[in-house]
Enzyme design. Structure first.
Site, PDB file in Angstrom:
ATOM      1  N   ARG A 124      46.732  -0.085   4.702  1.00  0.00           N
ATOM      2  CA  ARG A 124      46.413  -1.370   4.114  1.00  0.00           C
ATOM      3  C   ARG A 124      47.541  -1.967   3.258  1.00  0.00           C
ATOM      4  NH1 ARG A 124      40.590  -2.692   2.296  1.00  0.00           N
ATOM      5  NH2 ARG A 124      40.466  -0.468   1.954  1.00  0.00           N
TER       6      ARG A 124
ATOM      7  N   ASP B  99      43.578  -3.228   8.386  1.00  0.00           N
ATOM      8  CA  ASP B  99      42.353  -2.806   7.713  1.00  0.00           C
ATOM      9  C   ASP B  99      41.576  -1.948   8.720  1.00  0.00           C
ATOM     10  OD1 ASP B  99      39.830  -2.586   6.718  1.00  0.00           O
ATOM     11  OD2 ASP B  99      39.555  -4.740   6.315  1.00  0.00           O
TER      12      ASP B  99
ATOM     13  N   LYS C  78      40.141  17.610   8.596  1.00  0.00           N
ATOM     14  CA  LYS C  78      38.947  18.100   7.960  1.00  0.00           C
ATOM     15  C   LYS C  78      38.674  17.273   6.709  1.00  0.00           C
ATOM     16  CE  LYS C  78      38.894  21.526   4.913  1.00  0.00           C
ATOM     17  NZ  LYS C  78      39.478  21.527   3.568  1.00  0.00           N
TER      18      LYS C  78
ATOM     19  N   ASP D 223      42.075  22.506  11.800  1.00  0.00           N
ATOM     20  CA  ASP D 223      41.861  23.472  10.730  1.00  0.00           C
ATOM     21  C   ASP D 223      43.235  24.095  10.567  1.00  0.00           C
ATOM     22  OD1 ASP D 223      41.572  25.935   9.358  1.00  0.00           O
ATOM     23  OD2 ASP D 223      39.423  25.800   9.706  1.00  0.00           O
ATOM     24  N   HIS D 224      43.935  23.719   9.515  1.00  0.00           N
ATOM     25  CA  HIS D 224      45.370  24.065   9.490  1.00  0.00           C
ATOM     26  C   HIS D 224      45.600  25.573   9.418  1.00  0.00           C
ATOM     27  CE1 HIS D 224      44.933  24.276   5.107  1.00  0.00           C
ATOM     28  NE2 HIS D 224      46.076  24.931   5.090  1.00  0.00           N
TER      29      HIS D 224
ATOM     30  N   GLU E  32      43.279  31.498  -4.540  1.00  0.00           N
ATOM     31  CA  GLU E  32      44.233  30.462  -4.954  1.00  0.00           C
ATOM     32  C   GLU E  32      44.342  30.426  -6.473  1.00  0.00           C
ATOM     33  OE1 GLU E  32      44.290  26.876  -2.008  1.00  0.00           O
ATOM     34  OE2 GLU E  32      42.240  27.158  -2.690  1.00  0.00           O
TER      35      GLU E  32
ATOM     36  N   ASP F 138      34.618  23.376   1.394  1.00  0.00           N
ATOM     37  CA  ASP F 138      36.064  23.098   1.437  1.00  0.00           C
ATOM     38  C   ASP F 138      36.824  24.223   2.145  1.00  0.00           C
ATOM     39  OD1 ASP F 138      38.460  21.643   0.654  1.00  0.00           O
ATOM     40  OD2 ASP F 138      38.802  23.205  -0.856  1.00  0.00           O
TER      41      ASP F 138
ATOM     42  N   HIS G 103      38.256  27.457   7.006  1.00  0.00           N
ATOM     43  CA  HIS G 103      39.352  28.428   7.053  1.00  0.00           C
ATOM     44  C   HIS G 103      38.850  29.881   7.127  1.00  0.00           C
ATOM     45  CE1 HIS G 103      41.452  24.842   6.220  1.00  0.00           C
ATOM     46  NE2 HIS G 103      41.453  24.895   4.911  1.00  0.00           N
TER      47      HIS G 103
HETATM   48  C1  BG6 Z   1      42.582  22.887   2.179  1.00  0.00           C
HETATM   49  C2  BG6 Z   1      41.612  22.782   1.058  1.00  0.00           C
HETATM   50  O1  BG6 Z   1      41.930  22.715   3.416  1.00  0.00           O
HETATM   51  O2  BG6 Z   1      43.216  24.155   2.172  1.00  0.00           O
HETATM   52  C3  BG6 Z   1      42.300  23.047  -0.274  1.00  0.00           C
HETATM   53  O3  BG6 Z   1      41.019  21.497   1.030  1.00  0.00           O
HETATM   54  C4  BG6 Z   1      43.070  24.347  -0.233  1.00  0.00           C
HETATM   55  O4  BG6 Z   1      41.344  23.081  -1.344  1.00  0.00           O
HETATM   56  C5  BG6 Z   1      43.962  24.424   1.002  1.00  0.00           C
HETATM   57  O5  BG6 Z   1      43.852  24.445  -1.413  1.00  0.00           O
HETATM   58  C6  BG6 Z   1      44.576  25.802   1.140  1.00  0.00           C
HETATM   59  O6  BG6 Z   1      45.537  25.805   2.152  1.00  0.00           O
HETATM   60  P1  BG6 Z   1      46.787  26.775   2.128  1.00  0.00           P
HETATM   61  O7  BG6 Z   1      47.488  26.520   3.406  1.00  0.00           O
HETATM   62  O8  BG6 Z   1      47.576  26.404   0.904  1.00  0.00           O
HETATM   63  O9  BG6 Z   1      46.233  28.162   2.010  1.00  0.00           O
END
Ligand code: BG6
Length: 496
Positions: free
Chosen positions: A46, A89, A155, A184-185, A223, A242, A247
């Site tokens: 935007r 938009d 996600k 899903d990284h 974390e 989350d 994950h």
């Molecule tokens: C994300 C979450 O998908 O993954 C975050 O939304 C989290 O809360 C993150 O910190 C963790 O990813 P990584 O790759 O740093 O372990």
């Protein structure tokens, strides 16, 4: 494989994700010669930017977030020339018509024609409207169009089973399942992909990979960071949605799945889904017994004062949102029946690390029964991050004494060879450009994972409480989570 010329369109192009992950990933892909020669990126957002400002923003984000430095000016120049911007938009169908025109008139258009990769890097509430508007402008897959039109969705995918189903059905109205790439990284991480290679590329572990030899499995994603400026999103989400739903469930199904028939996407995803399907859904009462939720209280972490979760910006003062969750799951199949899987994740913890521990049974004999200590179990520790590696704990004789001691065999990726470790997004973007979906979650996979998390959250919601347990920042979580294992005669592996 050679990638076809492609135009990538990023919706939400001025946002955090584009800057932190997407642009650095494209830069590194180019650096390693993995992008097609004919390639463009169109940012759609935007803000009233021109090409110049947009390119400058991305250059800055590359400086700030790239995992390698210095930035190679030639590589950046190559990429920069291929970056365009369209002010638009998300909710306005006409802006998608403009997008279609732009895609037809860029210098590279004749090469990529209908090969489009649409990246939804927006807030999830826009996913339906963007896909619908793409379709209205004729930009989704259409009969008679030879190019590939694909959709990458970030996600969180829904907030529960019902919303995930709705979202699946809306997206699938416009894009066939094989063109939808749900991120899903964690699946893009090298060490997560290694789970398959390690399990099925060796003959010495897999024969032991079942209820006969394994006592239990632990999965930890710890974390140190607090929720910082993400209060608004996080307070409506919590660790169960989350992290656990996506994950941790991915790690869980990869570690527990049966050998797939092949390395094809559908074979692998079928096996992962079977694991999720085999998790018996506990009753609310059982869930409360087999789960722990908690919030970080005030304290000190790494020398910094941390305010309690409830005091964080944009977090409700009487929030019941969990910043830590731990669950005990079972898998009701031939391989795993009776073997508990303990999963935990939390923020503001003592150490940043992700690890899977396979804890084996004790040896079945009494040879060492008169030693003062019980024979230690063998542990196989798979370190997802950082210091990626694999560690095996076993017993050996103490020289010169009739006793056992624990020994360790260590493998560290980074000491083993001079490999380049790509970021998760590099791998995922490359695969999406190739139409390869193994490392993306399938619609049923997301839904089965929600089925488990929904039941857990229902159990919590039925509980009438006005607070949940607290843990100290810099600890490894609440005492309740230690107790969950202690009552089974087990304990969490110590942080590395
Ligand atoms: C994300 C979450 O998908 O993954 C975050 O939304 C989290 O809360 C993150 O910190 C963790 O990813 P990584 O790759 O740093 O372990």
């Amino acid at each position: 494989t050679k990638i076809d010329p492609t135009a990538v369109v990023i919706f939400g192009a001025t946002g955090d994700l584009t800057q932190r992950k997407i642009i650095p990933a494209f830069y590194h892909l180019r650096k390693h010669g993995r992008l097609p020669d004919h390639f463009v990126i169109v940012g759609f957002a935007r803000r009233p930017y021109g090409e110049k400002e947009f390119r400058a923003l991305l250059k800055q984000s590359l400086e700030d977030y790239s995992h390698t430095h210095p930035i190679d000016p030639e590589v950046w120049q190559w990429l920069e020339e291929r970056i365009f911007y369209l002010q638009g938009d998300l909710a306005n169908p006409e802006d998608y018509v403009k997008l279609a025109h732009l895609l037809n008139s860029l210098p590279e258009s004749k090469y990529y024609k209908d090969n489009h990769l649409f990246y939804l890097a927006t807030a999830p509430k826009y996913f339906p409207i963007v896909s619908e508007n793409l379709a209205k402008a004729g930009l989704n897959p259409q009969p008679g169009i030879s190019g590939q039109r694909r959709l990458i969705v970030e996600k969180p995918f829904g907030t529960d089973l019902k919303s995930a189903r709705e979202l699946n059905s809306i997206l699938q109205k416009y894009f066939p399942e094989k063109s939808i790439f749900r991120i899903d990284h964690y699946l893009g991480k090298e060490t997560v992909q290694n789970l398959l290679y390690f399990r099925f590329g060796n003959s010495i572990f897999e024969p032991l990979w079942d209820r006969k030899y394994i006592d239990h499995v632990q999965i930890t994603v710890a974390e140190t960071q607090t929720i910082g400026s993400r209060g608004e999103y996080y307070d409506a989400t919590g660790a169960s949605r989350d992290m656990l739903q996506n994950h941790l469930m991915q790690l869980f199904s990869l570690i527990a799945m049966e050998p797939p028939a092949s390395l094809e996407a559908e074979s692998i995803r079928d096996e992962k889904v079977k694991v999720l399907k085999s998790v018996p859904i506990p009753s609310s009462e059982e869930w409360l017994h087999n789960s722990v939720r908690a919030q970080y209280g005030p304290g000190i972490l790494g020398g910094k004062t941390i305010k309690a979760y409830r005091e964080e910006e944009k977090v409700s003062k009487n929030s019941l949102t969990e910043t830590y969750v731990c669950v005990k799951l079972e898998i009701d199949n031939w391989r795993w029946s009776g073997v508990p899987f303990y999963l935990r994740t939390g923020k503001a913890l003592a150490k940043q690390f992700s690890e899977i521990c396979i804890v084996f049974n004790r040896p079945p004999c009494v040879l060492f029964a008169n030693s003062t200590k019980k024979v230690a179990r063998n542990w196989l520790k798979i370190r997802i991050q950082p210091n990626e590696g694999i560690h095996l704990l076993f017993n050996t004789k103490v020289p010169n004494l009739p006793a056992l001691q624990e020994a360790k065999m260590d493998f560290y990726y980074r000491r083993y060879g001079d490999h380049y470790f790509p970021e998760a997004y590099e791998r995922l973007l490359l695969d999406a450009l190739n139409g390869e979906s193994t490392l993306f979650t399938r619609s049923d996979e997301v839904e089965y994972a929600w089925r488990i998390i929904d039941a857990l959250r229902n159990a919590w919601n039925e509980e009438e409480v006005d607070s949940i347990p607290l843990y100290a920042p810099g600890s490894m979580g609440p005492v309740e989570a230690d107790e969950l294992l202690r009552r089974d005669g087990r304990y969490w592996g110590p942080p590395p």
